[in-house]
Design a protein around this motif. Structure first.
Motif: not given
Length: 347
Positions: A286-298, A310-316
């Protein structure tokens, strides 16, 4: 729970403005576009500028399933198709609308793209538009092909309309909701169609069953949806949704009366701009305008990055899952690679 190998930054670059879209081809090549109209094509080892900026945004990118063609659409009303390896566009389709949604059929080189209240489907082999679909009730807010390429769904005011690709003239299937569907997503197993709605709900249809499950209580409109490619113990894939700063995981319960259980992933404090499952796993990014990209396992946070202040806008995700690319609001482009994975390989 199986331990997930860490991701490490492999490459970093920049576009001149907000990164609007990132796509990976089946060959492992990525493309990225910006609000300035640029398109960058390449890999972490070699990149080329496919299109220079003209201050009119490119808003959507997609590779054909064979990895040979790249399509783009944006503010200038053009849909351009490039053959990979060639510097000039193979085809430019001139429209009168801002093109902000496009997608290739997963099974053929047919490209669907939005034009206000309409969607056209262009056939690469024939070199022509084969149908124009009229949504009628509103502008088309999202579109998605089913994984077998047999159905194309369009979302907008009062729900989703689904056309059969084998006969575009056949009456479509209408899946109604009282609000507008701003995000739609087929599950990879072709069993479910999810609608993220403007009225802060999700309508989840089981294909062939006209009565949907309704998920409520979100902080705002449900802007993003993503399905896992693999199933859980319930023999159904996981559904992830994003609304405001909230990410929620949905897992189908074995008890039909319960329906779907939710798990709120609490990490972001500003709007989540993108979510996606790693191919063939239950790892969610997940990527957000707070500048963090997070990886989640269940449901458990296992790694995070704050490389876009200044924030993430997209990911792939890379189609094999060993690399993750993300773009930032200031033009940052970053690729992370999973430890122990060579480029283009997966153990």
């Amino acid at each position: 729970m199986k331990r997930v190998a860490e991701f490490r930054q492999q490459w970093r670059g920049d576009l001149s403005d907000y990164v609007t879209a990132i796509a990976w081809s089946s060959k492992g090549i990525f493309a990225a576009s910006s609000a300035a109209g640029e398109i960058l094509l390449g890999s972490p080892t070699e990149q080329t500028t496919l299109r220079s900026g003209d201050d009119r945004s490119i808003d959507c990118l997609a590779f054909s399933p064979d990895g040979q063609l790249l399509a783009s659409g944006g503010q200038n009303g053009q849909v351009q198709i490039w053959r990979i390896g060639q510097a000039e566009p193979l085809t430019t389709l001139e429209t009168r609308s801002w093109v902000d949604r496009l997608a290739w059929s997963p099974t053929s080189n047919q490209l669907a793209f939005s034009l206000g209240r309409y969607v056209q489907v262009w056939d690469a082999q024939a070199g022509e538009v084969v149908t124009t679909l009229n949504f009628a009730a509103s502008s088309v807010l999202d579109l998605d092909w089913r994984s077998d390429g047999q159905f194309l769904a369009l979302g907008g005011y009062q729900g989703t309309i689904v056309w059969r690709a084998s006969d575009w003239d056949e009456d479509p299937i209408v899946l109604e909701t009282p609000s507008a569907s701003v995000a739609i997503a087929w599950s990879p197993d072709r069993t479910y169609l999810a609608q993220g709605n403007l009225d802060s709900t999700i309508a989840l249809f089981e294909w062939g069953n006209p009565a949907p499950w309704l998920m409520q209580g979100f902080p705002g409109k449900v802007r993003k949806l993503a399905w896992s490619q693999v199933s859980t113990r319930s023999k159904a894939p996981l559904l992830a949704s994003a609304s405001g700063a909230s990410v929620v995981l949905w897992e189908r319960d074995a008890d039909e009366q319960i329906g779907w259980n939710s798990d709120v992933l609490a990490n972001h404090d500003r709007t989540v701009q993108a979510i996606a499952f790693q191919p063939k796993t239950l790892l969610l990014a997940s990527a957000a305008e707070d500048g963090w990209l997070a990886l989640w396992q269940q449901g458990r946070l296992i790694q995070s990055f704050n490389d876009a202040p200044d924030g993430f806008s997209t990911l792939a995700w890379h189609p094999q899952g060993q690399q993750l690319a993300a773009g930032g609001c200031n033009g940052e482009l970053i690729v992370w690679q999973q430890a122990g994975q060579g480029f283009g390989q997966r153990k």
